[in-house]
Write a protein that holds these residues in place. Structure first.
Motif, PDB file in Angstrom:
ATOM      1  N   SER A 275     -41.973 -36.346 -16.469  1.00 33.40           N
ATOM      2  CA  SER A 275     -40.594 -36.377 -15.792  1.00 33.40           C
ATOM      3  C   SER A 275     -39.605 -37.930 -17.241  1.00 33.40           C
ATOM      4  CB  SER A 275     -41.285 -37.654 -14.772  1.00 33.40           C
ATOM      5  OG  SER A 275     -42.211 -37.046 -14.289  1.00 33.40           O
ATOM      6  N   ASP A 276     -39.160 -39.423 -16.145  1.00 33.23           N
ATOM      7  CA  ASP A 276     -38.560 -39.891 -17.343  1.00 33.23           C
ATOM      8  C   ASP A 276     -39.169 -40.363 -18.031  1.00 33.23           C
ATOM      9  OD1 ASP A 276     -39.029 -41.111 -15.125  1.00 33.23           O
ATOM     10  OD2 ASP A 276     -37.339 -42.078 -14.254  1.00 33.23           O
ATOM     11  N   GLY A 277     -40.929 -40.674 -17.409  1.00 32.06           N
ATOM     12  CA  GLY A 277     -41.642 -41.762 -18.824  1.00 32.06           C
ATOM     13  C   GLY A 277     -41.415 -43.010 -17.716  1.00 32.06           C
ATOM     14  N   SER A 278     -40.975 -43.048 -16.747  1.00 26.83           N
ATOM     15  CA  SER A 278     -41.969 -44.219 -16.508  1.00 26.83           C
ATOM     16  C   SER A 278     -42.035 -43.986 -14.682  1.00 26.83           C
ATOM     17  CB  SER A 278     -40.531 -45.019 -16.416  1.00 26.83           C
ATOM     18  OG  SER A 278     -39.240 -44.941 -15.737  1.00 26.83           O
ATOM     19  N   SER A 279     -41.330 -42.951 -14.272  1.00 25.62           N
ATOM     20  CA  SER A 279     -41.751 -42.984 -12.865  1.00 25.62           C
ATOM     21  C   SER A 279     -42.185 -41.154 -12.414  1.00 25.62           C
ATOM     22  CB  SER A 279     -40.855 -42.642 -11.834  1.00 25.62           C
ATOM     23  OG  SER A 279     -40.205 -41.793 -11.937  1.00 25.62           O
ATOM     24  N   VAL A 280     -43.005 -41.351 -11.891  1.00 31.23           N
ATOM     25  CA  VAL A 280     -44.001 -39.934 -11.008  1.00 31.23           C
ATOM     26  C   VAL A 280     -43.075 -38.329 -11.118  1.00 31.23           C
ATOM     27  CG1 VAL A 280     -46.171 -38.143 -11.000  1.00 31.23           C
ATOM     28  CG2 VAL A 280     -45.395 -40.815 -12.305  1.00 31.23           C
ATOM     29  N   ASP A 281     -42.829 -37.259 -11.037  1.00 30.17           N
ATOM     30  CA  ASP A 281     -41.780 -36.404  -9.599  1.00 30.17           C
ATOM     31  C   ASP A 281     -43.037 -35.803  -9.046  1.00 30.17           C
ATOM     32  OD1 ASP A 281     -41.360 -33.691  -8.611  1.00 30.17           O
ATOM     33  OD2 ASP A 281     -39.506 -34.224 -10.238  1.00 30.17           O
ATOM     34  N   PRO A 282     -43.588 -36.335  -7.243  1.00 26.29           N
ATOM     35  CA  PRO A 282     -44.244 -36.254  -6.170  1.00 26.29           C
ATOM     36  C   PRO A 282     -44.267 -34.186  -6.909  1.00 26.29           C
ATOM     37  CG  PRO A 282     -42.728 -37.440  -6.060  1.00 26.29           C
ATOM     38  CD  PRO A 282     -41.987 -37.306  -7.682  1.00 26.29           C
ATOM     39  N   ALA A 283     -43.473 -33.285  -7.034  1.00 25.12           N
ATOM     40  CA  ALA A 283     -43.835 -32.506  -6.927  1.00 25.12           C
ATOM     41  C   ALA A 283     -44.681 -31.724  -7.813  1.00 25.12           C
ATOM     42  CB  ALA A 283     -42.669 -31.459  -6.656  1.00 25.12           C
ATOM     43  N   ILE A 284     -44.339 -32.101  -9.003  1.00 21.03           N
ATOM     44  CA  ILE A 284     -44.584 -31.969 -10.243  1.00 21.03           C
ATOM     45  C   ILE A 284     -46.196 -32.013 -10.657  1.00 21.03           C
ATOM     46  CG2 ILE A 284     -44.784 -32.392 -12.938  1.00 21.03           C
ATOM     47  CD1 ILE A 284     -42.567 -30.232 -12.027  1.00 21.03           C
ATOM     48  N   LEU A 285     -46.383 -33.236  -9.837  1.00 24.83           N
ATOM     49  CA  LEU A 285     -47.196 -34.042  -9.738  1.00 24.83           C
ATOM     50  C   LEU A 285     -48.871 -33.144  -8.880  1.00 24.83           C
ATOM     51  CD1 LEU A 285     -49.864 -36.022 -10.356  1.00 24.83           C
ATOM     52  CD2 LEU A 285     -49.532 -37.196  -9.019  1.00 24.83           C
ATOM     53  N   SER A 286     -47.879 -32.993  -7.538  1.00 25.32           N
ATOM     54  CA  SER A 286     -49.246 -31.972  -6.790  1.00 25.32           C
ATOM     55  C   SER A 286     -49.559 -30.815  -6.758  1.00 25.32           C
ATOM     56  CB  SER A 286     -48.060 -31.860  -5.155  1.00 25.32           C
ATOM     57  OG  SER A 286     -48.549 -31.206  -4.328  1.00 25.32           O
ATOM     58  N   LEU A 287     -47.913 -30.123  -7.980  1.00 22.77           N
ATOM     59  CA  LEU A 287     -48.173 -28.017  -8.482  1.00 22.77           C
ATOM     60  C   LEU A 287     -49.160 -28.239  -9.087  1.00 22.77           C
ATOM     61  CD1 LEU A 287     -47.613 -25.548  -7.959  1.00 22.77           C
ATOM     62  CD2 LEU A 287     -45.403 -26.271  -9.564  1.00 22.77           C
ATOM     63  N   LEU A 288     -49.467 -29.908 -10.850  1.00 23.51           N
ATOM     64  CA  LEU A 288     -50.666 -29.760 -10.959  1.00 23.51           C
ATOM     65  C   LEU A 288     -51.444 -29.623 -10.721  1.00 23.51           C
ATOM     66  CD1 LEU A 288     -51.057 -29.778 -13.723  1.00 23.51           C
ATOM     67  CD2 LEU A 288     -50.666 -32.278 -14.044  1.00 23.51           C
TER      68      LEU A 288
END
Length: 562
Positions: free
Chosen positions: A265-278
């Protein structure tokens, strides 16, 4: 592992809904804040970037909370609802779609709709929705007041192709918050505003479309009561990893997963879609390996390009024709989701592939009464699909260019072969003609000599001139030795005799230019003679003499000059 978990607790690119509300974690703060806005204001806007989780927040977070607090959530996706006509086959306006969804939800839940007789308002009137709520109120089966909360999800879709219709709906919604409108005498303001709530959810990159309408029609109140949904914080992301299934992910593995997603992500926050997919992929991999927990080794094996890998794995086994059709029709040119009617899909994609793509969470099925559509499960897939489509087009273009190159090469080979055959045949014909003309010249030379011996030197020379090329530098027929010798022999016998010395000649020599001869005799004299003319000069002289005389057809035929 929690044995109550019988299926994947993370939806991957699918959205959470009411059935998955207990698995929906990490958005408690956003849920409460958005609920507070909705309860305090009649019209609220929710916006955020594509893939941030707006639909999941609404379906699995806010809507269940609204239901528990006595509201009636009415989920509406206008781009789909407008495709369903009324019982007379008429296409409804957006405001009519909203009313239809509200009344359908009221009947579905056994609520009561109370109508006050009022003059009907046309659906394209800016007062249509305002007038509707002036005359309609709702009650629960227990007799309590019911406030429908109309959630207009993916609201930006209606602005892409139907801007005027979308602008009309905006004006109709604005009438609900316009304090300058006078309510009926039997209706006070508090009662009126408690008859409805509206939530508009849209992508932040489409905010300018709403702003254009707001500025055009001076709908300034819509610039208030907006809620921006941001990416997950690290703490919220940790809740997403650990809370859906207790004991499934150890603390050290959770941190490893979090670090991996943050780095993507941008280094500080978390992309919900990427997290859920992982998490979705890790859970499936865990089941395949027979493990009882998501372990560090599985996280290490997960690639960095998670979305693309998910898409390519989901499309595995799908035919080229079907994949091309899907990629061309499910994503617009500006990388937005588009739905496709099932009838159109089945003309290019078979039922087995549709089922497979749905099970793999590439496609989602949309049911609207008699109508069924399919679309991509998530906006985050759109750029991947668009890139794949562009790659396919590039490969097709390269393949087409190669086919054209092969075709052109084949054509060139055929043309060259034809040219080679033509040149070969032409050369043979020229050689045959050249040989025939040479034989003709020899035959005529022999006849000319006979004519000269018979005393007809004139005709002999005329015949020989017809066997001579008109230009010795670029002969159009062969110059044969027989013709030259014969012409020289009968050209002019007198021109070949040098007379003047009284004794025999002891020496003779040509001048450097070959035009004169110097001779010395025993009679003591030296003379300069004009040399016998060269062949070209001989031909020119002869042609000059015979310029007014041509062979008759009978003579040409007789001596085979035809």
């Amino acid at each position: 592992m929690n044995n109550t978990i019988s299926s994947n607790p993370w939806p991957g690119l699918g959205s959470y809904d009411d059935s998955g509300r207990y698995m929906f974690c990490g958005r408690r703060k956003a849920t409460n804040e958005l609920y507070s806005l909705i309860s305090d204001h009649t019209v609220v806007s929710l916006y955020g970037r594509s893939g941030i989780g707006k639909t999941s927040l609404l379906k699995a977070g806010v809507m269940p909370l609204l239901s528990r607090r006595g509201y009636l959530p009415v989920y509406v996706r206008l781009s789909q609802e407008e495709k369903t006509p009324d019982e007379n086959g008429r296409t409804l306006t957006y405001s009519e779609c909203v009313v239809r969804c509200i009344e359908s939800k009221i009947r579905e839940n056994g609520f009561t709709q109370n109508n006050t007789l009022k003059k009907a308002i046309e659906p394209d009137d800016p007062s249509f929705i305002w007038s509707y709520f002036c005359k309609v109120s709702f009650q629960s089966p227990e007799g309590n007041r019911c406030t429908p909360v109309v959630i207009l999800d993916q609201y930006e879709e209606i602005f892409q192709d139907q801007r005027e219709k979308a602008a009309l709906l905006m004006r109709q919604l604005y009438a609900l918050v316009d304090d300058s409108r006078r309510l009926p005498d039997d209706l006070d303001y508090d009662d009126f505003r408690n008859r409805f709530r509206f939530v508009m959810s849209f992508r932040d990159d489409s905010l300018f479309r709403l702003e254009d309408v707001i500025n055009e029609y001076n709908l300034t109140a819509f610039k208030e009561n907006r809620y921006l949904l941001k990416a997950l914080s690290r703490d919220e992301a940790m809740n997403v990893i650990t809370e859906p299934a207790e004991g499934l992910v150890a603390e050290d593995v959770s941190k490893q997963i979090l670090d991996k997603v943050v780095s993507m992500s941008d280094g500080s926050s978390v992309d919900p879609a990427i997290l859920s997919l992982l998490m979705y992929g890790l859970y499936d991999r865990m089941i395949q390996t027979g493990s009882t927990a998501i372990r560090s080794v599985l996280v290490g094996e997960a690639g960095d390009d998670i979305v693309r890998s998910f898409y390519e794995q989901g499309m595995a086994g799908i035919g080229i024709t079907a994949r091309k059709f899907l990629e061309e029709h499910l994503v617009s040119s500006d990388e937005r989701r588009r739905s496709v009617a099932v009838a159109d899909l089945k003309a290019h994609v078979n039922d087995e592939d549709l089922k497979m793509l749905t099970n793999r969470h590439i496609l989602t099925r949309l049911e609207r009464g008699r109508f069924t559509d399919y679309e991509l499960t998530h906006d985050v897939l759109c750029p991947i699909v668009a890139a794949s489509r562009a790659d396919t087009l590039t490969k097709e273009k390269i393949a087409k260019n190669r086919r054209m190159a092969r075709i052109m090469a084949a054509i060139v080979v055929v043309v060259l072969a034809i040219v080679a055959v033509f040149l070969f045949q032409n050369r043979r014909l020229k050689e045959q003609r050249w040989t025939a003309l040479g034989n003709q010249s020899r035959f005529v030379a022999e006849k000319a000599l006979q004519l000269a011996e018979d005393g007809d030197a004139y005709l002999a020379k005329l015949l020989l001139m017809n066997t001579m090329p008109s230009d010795l530098d670029k002969p159009e027929r062969p110059l044969t030795t027989e013709s030259v010798l014969a012409l020289g022999k009968i050209f002019d016998n007198e021109n070949g005799i040098l007379r003047g010395h009284t004794s025999y000649v002891c020496s003779a020599s040509y001048s450097p230019d070959g035009k004169h001869i110097v001779s010395a005799s025993r009679d003591g004299t030296i003379k300069i003679w004009k040399a016998i003319p060269p062949l070209q000069e001989m031909l020119d002289i002869t042609r000059e003499r015979f310029k007014d005389r041509e062979l008759t057809p009978e003579e040409r035929h007789r001596y085979y000059l035809e």
